[in-house]
Design a protein around this motif. Structure first.
Motif, short mmCIF file in Angstrom:
data_model
loop_
_atom_site.label_atom_id
_atom_site.label_comp_id
_atom_site.label_asym_id
_atom_site.label_seq_id
_atom_site.Cartn_x
_atom_site.Cartn_y
_atom_site.Cartn_z
N GLY A 48 0.82 -1.21 0.07
CA GLY A 48 -0.04 -0.06 0.09
C GLY A 48 1.02 1.24 0.11
N LYS A 49 2.24 1.05 0.17
CA LYS A 49 2.98 2.42 0.39
C LYS A 49 3.23 3.05 -0.90
CE LYS A 49 5.86 5.35 2.20
NZ LYS A 49 5.10 6.72 1.95
N LEU A 50 2.82 4.30 -0.77
CA LEU A 50 2.97 5.26 -2.27
C LEU A 50 4.18 5.94 -1.76
CD1 LEU A 50 1.77 6.18 -4.92
CD2 LEU A 50 0.55 7.80 -3.44
N ALA A 51 4.93 6.28 -2.93
CA ALA A 51 6.19 7.07 -2.58
C ALA A 51 5.78 8.49 -2.35
CB ALA A 51 7.06 7.10 -3.94
N GLY A 52 6.10 9.10 -1.34
CA GLY A 52 5.76 10.53 -1.00
C GLY A 52 4.41 10.66 -0.38
N GLY A 53 3.70 9.62 -0.22
CA GLY A 53 2.32 9.57 0.30
C GLY A 53 2.44 9.62 1.74
N THR A 54 1.25 10.17 2.30
CA THR A 54 1.24 9.93 3.97
C THR A 54 -0.04 9.33 4.25
OG1 THR A 54 -0.51 11.82 3.97
CG2 THR A 54 1.81 12.45 3.90
N ALA A 55 -0.17 9.00 5.36
CA ALA A 55 -1.18 8.38 6.10
C ALA A 55 -2.55 8.76 5.44
CB ALA A 55 -1.26 8.23 7.76
N PRO A 56 -3.46 8.06 5.27
CA PRO A 56 -4.73 8.22 4.57
C PRO A 56 -5.67 8.95 5.36
CG PRO A 56 -4.64 5.81 4.92
CD PRO A 56 -3.45 6.39 5.16
N PHE B 7 -1.84 10.10 -0.89
CA PHE B 7 -2.04 9.23 0.15
C PHE B 7 -1.80 7.68 -0.21
CE2 PHE B 7 -4.07 12.22 2.52
CZ PHE B 7 -4.88 13.07 1.56
N SER B 8 -1.19 7.06 0.77
CA SER B 8 -1.17 5.39 0.71
C SER B 8 -2.29 4.75 0.58
CB SER B 8 0.09 4.87 1.55
OG SER B 8 1.07 5.68 1.70
N SER B 9 -2.33 3.74 0.09
CA SER B 9 -3.83 3.14 -0.18
C SER B 9 -4.34 2.57 1.12
CB SER B 9 -3.66 1.76 -1.18
OG SER B 9 -4.64 0.81 -1.01
N PRO B 10 -5.48 3.02 1.48
CA PRO B 10 -6.03 2.47 2.79
C PRO B 10 -6.25 1.07 2.68
CG PRO B 10 -7.78 3.94 1.52
CD PRO B 10 -6.40 3.60 0.69
N LEU B 11 -6.68 0.35 1.70
CA LEU B 11 -7.15 -1.06 1.62
C LEU B 11 -6.31 -1.83 2.22
CD1 LEU B 11 -9.54 -2.42 0.63
CD2 LEU B 11 -8.60 -3.22 -1.36
N MET C 46 9.02 8.64 -1.06
CA MET C 46 9.61 8.40 0.15
C MET C 46 11.10 8.78 0.06
SD MET C 46 9.48 4.32 1.86
CE MET C 46 9.69 4.43 3.55
N THR D 193 -7.99 2.62 -4.78
CA THR D 193 -7.60 3.90 -3.83
C THR D 193 -8.25 5.23 -4.17
OG1 THR D 193 -5.52 2.39 -3.82
CG2 THR D 193 -5.63 4.58 -2.56
#
Lengths: 112, 116, 330, 503, 488
Positions: free
Chosen positions: B51-59, B68-72, C1, C125
């Motif tokens: 679920g981690k997205l580069a540069g994303g934060t907690a959904p 946002f990283s994927s919540p699923l 990241m 997503t």
């Protein structure tokens, strides 16, 4: 102005880091249980305070600082208590602290 | 092919197999349960890494951040963690009953007592 | 990241690998359980670095907290040392190595960590994030997906917890029946009664832990949190209380009947919300029909089922602890 | 009014009854509530089956969300047939088993047992109805945990170590399945089975897919006790309380096989080139070995329940053999055998439960002379045994008939398979007749001489409900042997949907 | 009552009777016997009521249930089935009479179970007779095995359980391993297993397949006791004599031979087999069985085992006659089914009577028994003569037609076999008759014994009369047999 704060927080953080390092080495080097306990509790108290203060300086006046303060208060309350409980139960469990004369006595017993 | 990107999956593989080894090789029942919970926590790591997205934060929407990283996967892993703890709790209850019934929690000793 | 956090997470994961190897190798089970606590903390930290705040909180509360307590409870009643050596180690090592290689072989074609083009990011997503803001309008998307979009999964999962509770009570018998309920409160041996400092501090801290538990419970829509974490934290506080004050007093605070009612009540509450959706014309677990304004309905639904989850998880974990503790005393 | 919600109610009814049953303290009340819930579920299953005949499939959007985003339930012919098997087995076992359970369980723990029973039923039904990969995992865990509790209920201490082994292998299997769907989710981005099938073609690199297929197949093989991974089954079924075995033997492993077939045929085979050949290549030898070893060991087994457990391993081998032929007729035979085997094996274990009420144990020499003391139960036992062998006129014969015709379509390999099938049905004749012979002609076994058996010849404890239930199952075996339009039709359309891809 | 209803009634009556007998058994022995006799006569009446219809060329047909698409549980009455059913139902009456005497005489245990299972076996025999397709035939064929198994293991002692196990293993394994695949192969090749005149497989199966399928059928139908699969018959002799008499002389073994005949005529079709030249395999197998069984019969010491091996030989007569594929041989086969039934049942009744009266089973004990049991021994003599085929008895008729058929097919092997086996029959039967009448009676005064109980003796005389009667009034049987001719 914030450069001064940055430098201060860096200083605090490095001091905290060093403190943690010493505590870690202390746990490894110390001969018996109680002395190791002493080294470990060192990191809990002094190390934690320095690190968290350093971060609080970084965070500046914001909700995060309040939360960090709460964490610091919580740590200061619980870690000494944990250390105390650990020490008392160790004593109850019959672990003898290695006092000075104890060293001779065990040698003495070994010879006898 | 950046090694760093796949490192998480290799840790997943190693963790999975350490747990699996503990289950297969260790006769002590509690060590098997420990291996089982390690085995399952490895899978959690693998899912979250998806679920981690580069540069994303907690959904959590609304803090100005857009990526946002994927919540699923996180939802799935919330469920899986509780499944793992439930299985461990039931396993430990069984271990207690086995200890009372057989007096030992080593698999080979139990089999000796059972062999007709 | 940013590369720094990547390096930091790689450091954490390497540490994790070493800890798990240590867990498997040690013969002393007590050490293994302690190391498991550390491993679970490391995993929680790396989860946080991978932007999974909710999961980190759960892993910390459930993985580090409750499972360590359960393992210690079990160790107290069985042997602490692992007696016999591992059986046919080389063969199992071989099998394990092969499977590990297969998994690693599979990773080469996988999209690397965090790549935006990965199907996981592209497919579901964006819709979840978009419709959470539009249909349910709560900041924490994870809670929205957990409670509403995939509410059926969570219902199944509450049932798993309930099954574990029923199973443990079935196997070990309820706490009350084992220790004589009517026995006078023996002052001396219960808990750490003659430990003055921990008791005082405990009495000071437990309310705050409970407060944190309720905060996590009701603040689940806005910040990381929810039913499971809240249940675990509340259970941890009750367990701390029974450790400090002794198991009989803890049973006085929350008697066995109440625990059973909590276990059953939570699940029935969750089911009732679902059935209410059914009765009011929507599908099962459809919260938008609960209130005139569908968005409000969704929020009501999520709030109610989070409470249901919290109650069940707390009830189950506490009764499991009592079952383990009473097994010791009996 | 309730018609569109039936697939959901199928799961919700036992699910909401389970917590309720825990509160019912007075003796017998918990059993009554559980039986009532199980019968309601059986009724719903029948209505679902009737509404699905003729290639119709019912879908239901849980929570009102669209398919790939929310969780969707889908009941097609295959699912409906499995629902019939699960709910039927549970109702019959519950109705027949009250007396034998009362003796096996301490009264204070009865409500927990029946709650666990309903939870197991919820789990199995949840899997049969769900169309979402992760949802299947959650309900698989529910059913597994509940069945561990059911098996560990008995007075026999060996049940505990057997259940522990089952717990470890079951959880490892479920986690392998979880890894498998994780990899598939990573490559396709979705968890809904139909959506997943659609998106697999687009996946360029096939390496993770093959590994995912491997993990899923191994995980589900562990749960379905397919040949090399069946080690947990004999002990778990032998030392569990008799009524639990009657329920689990009829449906536990079939549910895992159902998931395996749906996954493999609907998703992996349609789009992974060559996977059909892989599926057949790997699983057919396992099926053949399972049949031969299962029947072989069963022939020399002294313990009645372990004998029947090993025969279950062999019968699962039949189902797998049918499926691994990868043809409509092969699948049709496999699915039909699921239905027929549940009838036969459920009846046999119920009969063992009836015998155990009177005999001191269930080793072969301990059931001597039972034919004279309990003629009716014994007659039903023989009828179910004949259906297991596949004597014409019983349900078992039809699945054997279809299996042989399906095998014959494969030329030389087919002839070999037919020989395996016939050889193993001969072995089935051997071990069923060993049981019948020791029951009829062995000298009356007086319990006093046998050291470890507990003489409990209390006729009073013997209720008349069990023989009537047993005879219902026996007559069902015969009825579905002669006129089985419904299961036949369901199995046929199920086979078509599996091979024709998702409708 | 319409023909279809009669067919269904003839199937349902024995099962209903079995239920009645079970109930009556609880009340008293006499009522149970009465119920048996009532069911037997009822069945005979219903079955015989169909005879004129079939003689007139009618073929009543009824389908009960559609088990699988294209395969249904259906019954049709055709001449051979009619013949077999009439024979079995008539002899059941006589056999019931005999069993009353035998059972009372030896006061056997749990007789109710015996009569109930007897009725069920007869019901399944009628089912085999009237089966309209291979599936129904196989269904009742298996049911017959299973319902006769408890009868064979009636005594329940170690010896009877062991031989009952042999009985079951041989019959079940041959049917599951050989007969079932043959049926499935037929359904696969011909698309349907219906018994149709001229054969279902005609034109659909060519070359070596026909021969292989024929062998599968012959050795699959274990009940016809063709050599390697005949082991169950001597083992079944451990059963009480009424069982051996009716089942193992008339019902069960005839079911095997009847099945082979129907397969040859209605599945393969005579013409189709002629072109494929595979029938000679069958003739060879039958011939070998006749000779080998007769030689083994020579060395037998136990009376019932001797009769068992003689049955094996006689059955292969019918198989060989059918394999000759000529019209006369066909008639001969049908006649032999009837003649052998009458003859062999008389012999078994006699053996049973001797056992009841004098507890003698071995041949050497029979010295001079003729003077003590004149009626039984005279019936035994008539039966023996019919086996050998000497004129005044029915056996002569059937052997005459089979010989004519063999000549018509100018099959030298068949001719030689029949002549040789007639000599062998004489070799193992005539010494018994000589010993019985002319040898010195060595039994001690203390164990003097008279005839067996009157019902047994009455049954004996009836069947002996039937054997003689068949010699005179064989026209009805031959008329039925001629209706088979279009098949040839």
């Amino acid at each position: 102005m914030n450069i001064a704060i940055d430098i201060a927080s860096w200083v605090l953080l490095t001091l905290g880091g060093v403190n943690l390092l010493i505590g870690g080495i202390g746990v490894l080097r110390m001969p018996d249980f109680y002395t190791r306990m002493h080294a470990a509790s060192l990191t809990d108290s002094m190390g934690a305070i320095l690190v968290i203060l350093g971060i609080m300086l970084q965070a500046g006046l914001s909700l995060a600082t309040v939360k960090l303060g709460a964490i610091l208060a919580f740590l200061l309350l619980t870690s000494p208590t944990a250390a105390n409980a650990l020490a008392v139960s160790a004593l109850l469990a019959g672990m003898k602290p290695r006092t000075g004369d104890a060293v001779q006595r065990t040698n003495h017993e070994a010879d006898a | 092919m950046d090694i760093l990107g796949l490192y998480h999956y290799w840790v997943f593989a190693v963790l999975l197999m350490t747990g699996f080894y503990a289950i297969v090789a260790k006769p002590n029942l509690i060590k098997k349960l420990i291996g089982l919970s390690l085995f399952q926590s490895a899978v959690f790591l693998c899912y979250i890494t998806f679920g981690k997205l580069a540069g994303g934060t907690a959904p959590i929407v609304g803090k100005g951040a857009e990526l946002f990283s994927s919540p699923l996967p996180q939802v799935l892993i919330l469920t899986a963690i509780v499944v793992s703890i439930s299985t461990t709790a039931l396993g430990l209850a069984l271990v207690l009953r086995i200890k009372e019934a057989y007096g030992s929690i080593e698999e080979d000793e139990i089999q000796e007592q059972d062999a007709p | 990241m940013s590369t720094i956090t990547l390096l930091f997470s790689i450091f954490l994961l390497t540490l994790l690998m070493i800890t798990t190897m240590a867990i498997v190798r040690t013969r002393n089970l007590f050490v293994a359980v302690m190391l498991m606590g550390i491993a679970s903390l490391l995993i929680a930290a790396s989860f946080f670095l991978l932007d999974a705040a909710d999961v980190a909180l759960t892993e910390a509360a459930v993985g580090a907290g409750i499972s360590t307590v359960l393992f210690l409870g079990a160790l107290a009643l069985t042997s602490e040392r692992e007696r016999s050596p591992s059986s046919l180690p080389l063969l199992s090592l071989g099998i394990v190595a092969i499977v590990a290689l297969i998994v690693i072989y599979a990773t080469f074609d996988q999209p690397p960590l965090g790549s935006p083009s990965a199907p996981v990011q592209a497919h579901l997503t964006p819709w979840y994030i978009e419709s959470t803001r539009e249909l349910i309008d709560i900041p924490n998307v994870v809670t929205a997906v957990l409670a509403s979009f995939r509410g059926y999964d969570t219902l199944g999962e509450v049932i798993v917890v309930f099954t574990a509770g029923v199973g443990v009570l079935f196997l070990l018998g309820t706490g009350a029946s084992a220790s004589a309920a009517g026995a006078p409160l023996s002052e001396d041996n219960a808990g750490l009664r003659h430990y003055l400092i921990p008791r005082i501090l405990g009495r000071l801290l437990i309310p705050f832990i409970l407060l944190l538990g309720f905060y996590v419970q009701f603040h689940g829509e806005y910040s990381p949190g929810g039913g499971f974490q809240a249940g675990a934290i509340v259970a941890a506080s009750i367990i701390l209380y029974s450790l400090l004050e002794g198991e009989q007093r803890a049973l006085l605070v929350i008697p066995q009947g109440v625990l059973l009612a909590m276990m059953v009540g939570g699940v029935l509450l969750y089911g009732a919300v679902g059935v209410a959706g059914l009765v009011l014309g929507g599908n099962f677990l459809d919260y938008s029909v609960l209130d005139s304004d569908p968005v409000k309905g969704q929020q009501w639904g999520i709030l109610l089922i989070e409470i249901g989850i919290g109650i069940t998880v707390a009830g189950v974990l506490i009764s499991i602890f009592h079952a383990f503790a009473s097994r010791g005393a009996a | 009014m309730l018609a569109p919600h039936l697939p959901m109610l199928q799961v919700v009814v036992p699910l909401l009854m389970a917590p309720f049953v825990v509160l019912l303290r007075p003796r017998g009340l918990a059993w009554a509530a559980a039986t009532m819930a199980s019968l309601m579920a059986f009724a719903i299953a029948i209505v679902l089956a009737l509404s699905v005949v003729g290639d119709a499939t019912l879908t239901y959007r849980v929570g009102g969300w669209m398919a790939p985003y929310g969780i969707e339930l889908r009941v097609d012919a295959f699912g409906a047939l499995l629902l019939l098997v699960i709910t039927g087995a549970s109702s019959m076992a519950l109705l027949g088993g009250q007396r034998s359970l009362e003796r096996a369980l301490p009264p204070t723990r009865e409500p927990y047992y029946f709650s666990a029973w309903l939870l197991a039923l919820t789990g199995f039904v949840g899997i049969a109805v769900s169309a979402d990969a992760f949802n299947i995992f959650v309900f698989m865990e529910v059913s597994s945990l509940a069945s561990y509790v059911l098996i560990a209920g008995g007075p026999d201490r060996r049940a505990l170590s057997a259940v522990f082994k089952y717990l470890i292998m079951g959880t490892v299997g479920a986690t392998f399945y979880l890894v498998g769907i994780g990899l598939v989710y990573m490559m396709t981005g979705t968890l809904n089975l139909a959506d997943m099938a659609g998106r697999i073609e687009a996946v360029a690199d096939t390496r993770p897919m093959i590994v995912a297929a491997g993990f899923i197949t191994v995980g589900l093989a562990l749960k379905a006790a397919i040949f090399p991974l069946h080690i947990w089954l004999p002990n778990a079924y032998a030392y569990a309380p008799h009524v639990t075995t009657a329920f689990l033997a009829a449906c536990a492993t079939k549910v895992a096989l159902y998931v395996l077939l749906r996954f493999d045929f609907l998703i992996l085979q349609q789009h992974l080139s060559g996977h059909a050949f892989q599926f057949a290549g790997y699983l057919m030898p396992l099926a053949v070995l399972g049949i031969l070893v299962g029947s072989g060991v069963a022939m020399f087994e002294r313990d009645l329940k372990r004998l029947l457990a090993f025969s279950s391993v062999a019968q699962i081998g039949y189902m797998l053999l049918g499926a691994s032929l990868v043809s409509v007729s092969g699948l049709h035979a496999a699915i039909l055998h699921m239905f027929n085997h549940a009838l036969a094996k459920g009846g046999l274990f119920l009969a063992v439960a009836a015998f155990a009420a009177v005999t001191s144990g269930w080793r072969l020499e301990q059931i001597g002379g039972i034919a004279r003391t309990m003629p009716w139960t014994f007659a039903a036992f023989v009828v179910c045994g004949l259906s297991l062998i596949g004597v014409p006129g019983t349900a078992g014969f039809l699945s054997k008939w279809y299996l042989v015709t399906a095998a014959l379509e494969h030329g030389a390999l087919g002839i070999a398979l037919v020989c395996v099938i016939l050889l193993s049905s001969l072995m089935a004749v051997a071990y069923v007749w060993r049981m019948v012979e020791s029951a009829c002609f062995a000298p009356d076994f007086d319990a006093e001489t046998d050291a470890d058996s507990t003489p409990n010849r209390d006729f009073a404890a013997f209720s008349h409900l069990l023989p009537t239930i047993l005879w219902i199952v026996a007559l069902a075996n015969l009825y579905f042997g002669l006129a089985n339009a419904l299961p036949l039709e369901l199995a046929k359309s199920a086979a078509r949907t599996l091979l024709g891809g998702l409708p | 009552m319409s023909a279809e209803a009669a067919v269904l009634a003839s199937l349902a009556l024995p099962l209903l009777g079995a239920f009645l007998i079970a109930l009556a058994g609880r009340i008293s022995a006499n009522i149970r016997e009465a119920a048996t006799m009532l069911t037997a006569t009822g069945l005979a009446l219903i079955v015989w009521s169909l005879v004129p219809l079939v003689m007139a060329g009618e073929r009543p047909q009824v389908s009960v249930a559609e088990v699988l698409p294209g395969i249904e549980l259906a019954f049709a009455v055709e001449p051979l089935g009619m013949l077999f059913a009439a024979l079995a139902s008539m002899l059941w009456i006589v056999n019931s009479l005999y069993s009353i005497g035998y059972m009372r005489g030896n006061d056997e245990a749990n007789q109710t179970r015996f009569y109930v299972l007897f009725a069920v076996s007869l019901g399944t025999t009628i089912g085999v007779a009237f089966a309209a397709n291979l599936f129904t035939l196989f269904l009742f064929y298996e049911a017959l095995t299973l319902s006769t198994y408890p009868l064979v293991a009636h005594k329940g002692d170690q010896r009877s359980v062991a031989s009952a196990r042999v009985y079951l293993v041989v019959l079940l394994s041959t049917s599951i391993v050989l007969f079932l695949p043959a049926i499935i192969w037929t359904y696969m090749a011909a698309g349907s297993g219906e018994f149709t005149l001229g054969g279902v497989l005609a034109g659909k199966l060519e070359g070596a397949g026909v021969g292989l399928l024929l062998l599968l059928f012959v050795f699959g139908i274990g009940k016809a006791a063709v050599m390697p699969v005949h082991l169950w018959l001597p083992a079944a002799m451990v059963a009480p004599t009424p069982v051996s008499a009716l089942l193992h002389a008339v019902a069960v073994v005839k079911a095997g031979v009847f099945a082979i005949t129907k397969v040859v005529i209605y599945i393969f079709g005579v013409q189709h087999l002629l072109d494929a030249f595979v029938a000679d395999l069958l003739v060879a197998a039958a011939a070998f069985t006749i000779i080998a069984a007769s030689i083994v019969a020579l060395r037998q010491e136990n009376l019932k085992r001797l009769l068992a091996y003689s049955t094996v030989a006689q059955l292969s007569y019918v198989v060989m006659a059918i394999a000759l594929l000529t019209p006369l041989a066909g008639i001969g086969a049908a006649a032999h089914i009837v003649a052998h039934a009458f003859g062999k049942i008389t012999l078994f009744f006699a053996a049973g009577a001797i056992y009841t009266a004098a507890r003698k089973t071995e041949l050497h004990e029979l010295r001079g028994i003729g003077r003590r049991m004149p009626v039984t021994m005279s019936a035994f003599t008539i039966g023996a003569l019919s086996m050998i085929g000497i004129p005044p008895t029915g056996g002569f008729i059937s052997k005459w037609y089979i010989l004519a058929g063999a000549y018509q097919a100018d099959n030298m092997l068949a001719l030689l076999t029949i002549i040789a086996s007639t000599l062998l029959n004489a070799a193992y039967l005539l010494p018994i008759i000589y010993m019985a009448w002319f040898a010195h009676d060595e039994t001690f005064e203390a164990r003097a014994h008279g005839e067996a109980p009157w019902p047994a003796v009455l049954a004996l005389t009836l069947t002996a009369a039937l054997t003689l009667g068949f010699f005179v009034f064989h026209s009805a049987v031959l008329a039925l047999a001629r209706q088979l001719l279009p098949g040839f």
